[in-house]
Design an enzyme around this catalytic site. Structure first.
Site, mmCIF file in Angstrom:
data_model
loop_
_atom_site.group_PDB
_atom_site.id
_atom_site.type_symbol
_atom_site.label_atom_id
_atom_site.label_comp_id
_atom_site.label_asym_id
_atom_site.label_seq_id
_atom_site.Cartn_x
_atom_site.Cartn_y
_atom_site.Cartn_z
ATOM 1 C CG ASP A 39 -2.128 0.900 1.056
ATOM 2 O OD1 ASP A 39 -3.251 0.380 1.104
ATOM 3 O OD2 ASP A 39 -1.974 2.136 0.873
ATOM 4 C CG ASP A 63 2.432 4.405 -6.920
ATOM 5 O OD1 ASP A 63 1.537 3.595 -7.231
ATOM 6 O OD2 ASP A 63 2.492 5.562 -7.374
ATOM 7 C CG ASN A 90 -8.374 -3.996 -2.859
ATOM 8 O OD1 ASN A 90 -9.590 -4.011 -3.035
ATOM 9 N ND2 ASN A 90 -7.789 -3.296 -1.881
ATOM 10 C CE1 TYR A 154 -13.088 3.870 -8.140
ATOM 11 C CE2 TYR A 154 -15.442 3.763 -8.565
ATOM 12 C CZ TYR A 154 -14.317 3.296 -7.910
ATOM 13 O OH TYR A 154 -14.427 2.231 -7.020
ATOM 14 C CE LYS A 158 -12.113 0.570 -9.143
ATOM 15 N NZ LYS A 158 -11.189 -0.366 -8.485
ATOM 16 C CB THR A 189 -13.641 1.343 2.621
ATOM 17 O OG1 THR A 189 -13.918 2.230 1.515
ATOM 18 C CG2 THR A 189 -14.243 -0.015 2.339
#
Ligand SMILES: NC(=O)c1ccc[n+]([C@@H]2O[C@H](COP(=O)([O-])OP(=O)(O)OC[C@H]3O[C@@H](n4cnc5c(N)ncnc54)[C@H](O)[C@@H]3O)[C@@H](O)[C@H]2O)c1
Length: 266
Positions: A39, A63, A90, A154, A158, A189
């Site tokens: 992460d 990264d 993810n 975004y 996806k 989250t």
């Protein structure tokens, strides 16, 4: 032994410092996998939780959407645990929900770099080391299946992830390695914290998730269950698929919501 067991497997999870990635890393470790966490925020806290529960873990702050980053987490799995069986690509970033018709190339590219090119680089680095039975899982989104769940860059990124797992699954035909994606709906989250915080501040928490037939938002652990299933031999014939875990949100054409328990025409 249950086919859901991940004993003896080695998993890499990107975006593991928070949210869905943390939950999937915890669950896969609980099912027996050694886990490499990656992460750009230090995933040390996730590593501590897994270690405290008796799991084997390595943590990397990097990264994930760079060639060096992807090579580093794959190398850590191989050097630290001797193999790589599961890749959960993810890590992701969202941005504003309302469509921004003025968004420029910089923002658009950065979303694609992290959300789409990142998973590709992870897959590319992992592939030479994956043996039959290995599993690639990317986190897509309902925003990649339909409009209305994310901003334009975004959602497009996806949708790219949907194509990525379909094309990779076919490009590696005959390898015995599976590639799938999960498409979460609204999950509480770090990414959705502003939305939840705002709803709570306005006393409107009960409105969250009302567009899906379960009439609630989801928890990261509910996505982790699907990821861990796809990682396991229990999903041995599931390949090239995108599976939504969204309370039923994408099962429906847009209609005016009825009160809970209401019947058509009532
Ligand atoms: N929360 C939702 O409602 C929802 C819905 C659909 C899809 N998703 C997807 O789930 C995935 C996980 O998000 P989340 O909801 O757990 O959010 P989150 O913000 O809690 O976690 C995302 C993690 O990814 C990390 N990250 C971002 N860019 C990175 C990079 N370049 N390199 C390494 N790490 C990076 C962040 O530091 C963070 O820890 C994302 O791909 C997101 O798009 C989330």
């Amino acid at each position: 032994m249950s086919t859901l067991s991940l004993a003896g497997r080695v998993a890499v999870v990107t975006g593991a410092a928070s949210g869905i990635g943390r939950a999937s890393a915890r669950l896969m470790a609980a099912r027996g996998a050694a886990v490499v966490l990656a992460d750009r925020q230090d995933p040390a806290e996730t590593a501590d939780i897994i270690r405290a529960a008796g799991g084997q873990v390595r943590a990397l702050a990097l990264d994930a959407a760079t060639e060096d980053g992807a090579d580093a987490f794959v190398r850590t799995a191989l050097d630290g645990f001797g193999r790589l069986d599961i890749l959960h690509a993810n890590a992701g970033v969202s941005g504003p929900l309302p469509p921004d018709l003025t968004v420029g190339a910089g923002d658009f590219s950065e979303k694609h770099r992290i959300n789409l090119i990142g998973p590709w680089l992870a897959i590319r680095s992992a592939l030479p080391h994956l043996k039959p039975g290995a599993s690639i899982i990317c986190t897509a989104s309902v925003a990649g299946l339909r409009a209305g769940a994310g901003g334009i860059p975004y959602s497009a990124s996806k949708a790219g992830v949907v194509s990525l797992v379909q094309t990779v699954a076919n490009a590696i035909a005959g390898s015995g390695v599976r590639a799938n994606a999960v498409a979460p709906g609204l999950i509480e989250t770090g990414m959705t914290a502003p939305l939840y915080d705002d709803a709570r501040a306005r006393g409107r928490e009960d409105r969250i998730g009302q567009l899906n037939p379960l009439r609630r938002g989801g928890e990261p652990e509910e996505i982790a269950e699907l990821v861990a299933f796809l990682a396991s031999d229990a999903a041995s014939y599931v390949n090239g698929q995108v599976i939504a875990a969204d309370g039923g949100l994408t099962s429906c054409l847009p209609v005016a919501p009825r009160p809970a328990g209401g019947r058509p025409g009532t």
